[in-house]
Write a protein that holds these residues in place. Structure first.
Motif: not given
Length: 425
Positions: A306-320
């Protein structure tokens, strides 16, 4: 209670019933041979690379041998599925050696069986908020893999020690991986009551040392895209004659497929992964199915900064984890289906690490003894929001539903990301 602080004594009473004609004893191996470091003061898993090997001596009257394998990616191999092929490693923020991994067992240097491992995400992996309070499947108890070594019985029962080796290899030209995987196993041996030597021979041996792999990709503008595929087919047959005179024709086959596609978009602000591992193991003894393992392990991950330095981010994991398994004559067969959709937000600030997370899980289990269990459970921000259990193994009374906590950002530990990146205080 004892006089020692923080120490207590418990007494457990249990009743055991002797087996009978109505309740016969469970099937079991006559002998179990460990495939490990045999250390008695630490964990006895071996760290690879390099390849782990030891010599074992199998009794001369052995008629069946099944090998159970354990393999866990750790250290720089924790996120092996996010590794880049070496030809692209300088363009993305991760390790090289590619995203394909294969666990191999060899007998005297000959591949006897392999496994495409399930991708386990540990509780601090990628986004810690996604795994509170529900961990990803396998994080606390990783799956094992069973192969039929019975075709090698005519070799193993010659009265001499034989070399059993375990390793993990990649799709790169030198098959190298990073450090490290922990591996171990055991040999479950069935003996003939005659105590006379088993004889026989391998009649078909089609077991390539490595999978057939292919790597494609492109670097364009600020994006990097690549795909790695692999297949491995094994077919081994043997005729075995026990000391009692029983003749057994064994057919052991494996047909495995793997695909991993990764997209690094806008200078890796967005990282997308789409992976599938599917396949089947099958062994027949005189035409009777003895070992069956059919699996499918799909995995999709989205990491967006979410920011250039990568210190804020969102994640989605879909696994089975989908597996129909009957791992030899000594264990129950089972059908397991597990699907998890988890994700969250992570932020490093001067006052600590914060975030939020959600998780929705559906699990079902059926075994060949007729036992069943199913569960649907969801969580938001470290709180269980829904939980339904059913089946013969479910508790008779529903567990108490927890009180929903305050709707505030979670204070969490550091986030571990592919490429040995760590974000957080």
């Amino acid at each position: 209670m004892t006089d020692q602080p923080n120490t207590c004594t418990a007494v457990l009473h249990a009743t055991f019933f002797e087996s009978s004609a109505r309740h016969p004893p469970a099937a079991h191996a006559d002998l179990i041979i460990p495939v490990s470091t045999l250390a008695n003061d630490t964990g006895n898993d071996a760290s690879v690379p390099p390849q782990f090997s030891l010599n074992v001596t199998v009794p001369r009257n052995a008629v069946q041998v099944f090998a159970e394998l354990f393999a866990s990616g750790n250290g720089n191999e924790e996120f092996w599925y996010f590794d880049a092929p070496n030809e692209f490693v300088d363009t993305v923020p991760t390790f090289g050696e590619g995203p394909f991994r294969e666990v191999r067992m060899l007998v005297d240097g000959q591949v006897a069986g392999v496994a495409f491992p399930y991708a386990v995400i540990f509780t601090g992996g990628i986004d810690p908020t996604a795994w509170r309070p529900i961990t990803s499947y396998g994080a606390l108890e990783q799956p094992t893999y069973t192969i039929d070594l019975t075709p090698f019985v005519p070799i193993l029962t010659d009265g001499h020690p034989h070399n059993i080796s375990l390793d993990v290899v990649s799709a790169e030209s030198d098959h190298a991986i990073n450090q490290n995987w922990f591996v171990s196993g055991n040999l479950q041996v069935k003996l003939d009551p005659s105590n006379k030597p088993t004889t026989g021979k391998i009649t078909v041996l089609n077991a390539p040392s490595f999978a057939v792999t292919n790597t494609t990709g492109i670097v364009a503008d600020n994006d990097v895209n690549f795909t790695v595929t692999a297949t491995h087919n094994i077919h081994i047959e043997a005729d075995i004659v026990s000391g009692s005179g029983a003749r057994t024709h064994v057919v052991w086959t494996q047909n495995l497929q793997f695909s991993n596609t990764q997209n690094y978009i806008n200078n890796s602000f967005v990282q997308l992964l789409f992976q599938t591992a599917t396949g089947s193991f099958q062994s027949t003894h005189n035409g009777v199915s003895t070992l069956v393992d059919t699996f499918s392990y799909p995995l999709d991950i989205n990491i967006t900064s979410l920011v250039p330095d990568g210190f804020s981010f969102v994640t989605t994991v879909n696994h089975s984890y989908n597996r129909v398994s009957h791992p030899g004559p000594f264990n129950l067969g089972s059908t397991i289906s597990e699907h998890q959709l988890a994700g969250g937000f992570f932020e490093e600030t001067s006052s600590g690490n914060f975030g939020n997370g959600t998780s929705t899980n559906t699990f079902s289990y059926v075994d060949t003894a007729g036992n069943t269990y199913a569960r649907q459970v969801s969580a938001v921000d470290d709180n269980i929001t829904a939980d339904k259990q059913s089946g013969s193994l479910a508790p008779k009374e529903a567990p108490p539903f927890p009180t929903f906590g305050p709707k505030t950002k979670l204070s969490v530990a550091k986030a571990r990301l592919p490429g040995s990146r760590v974000i957080g205080n």
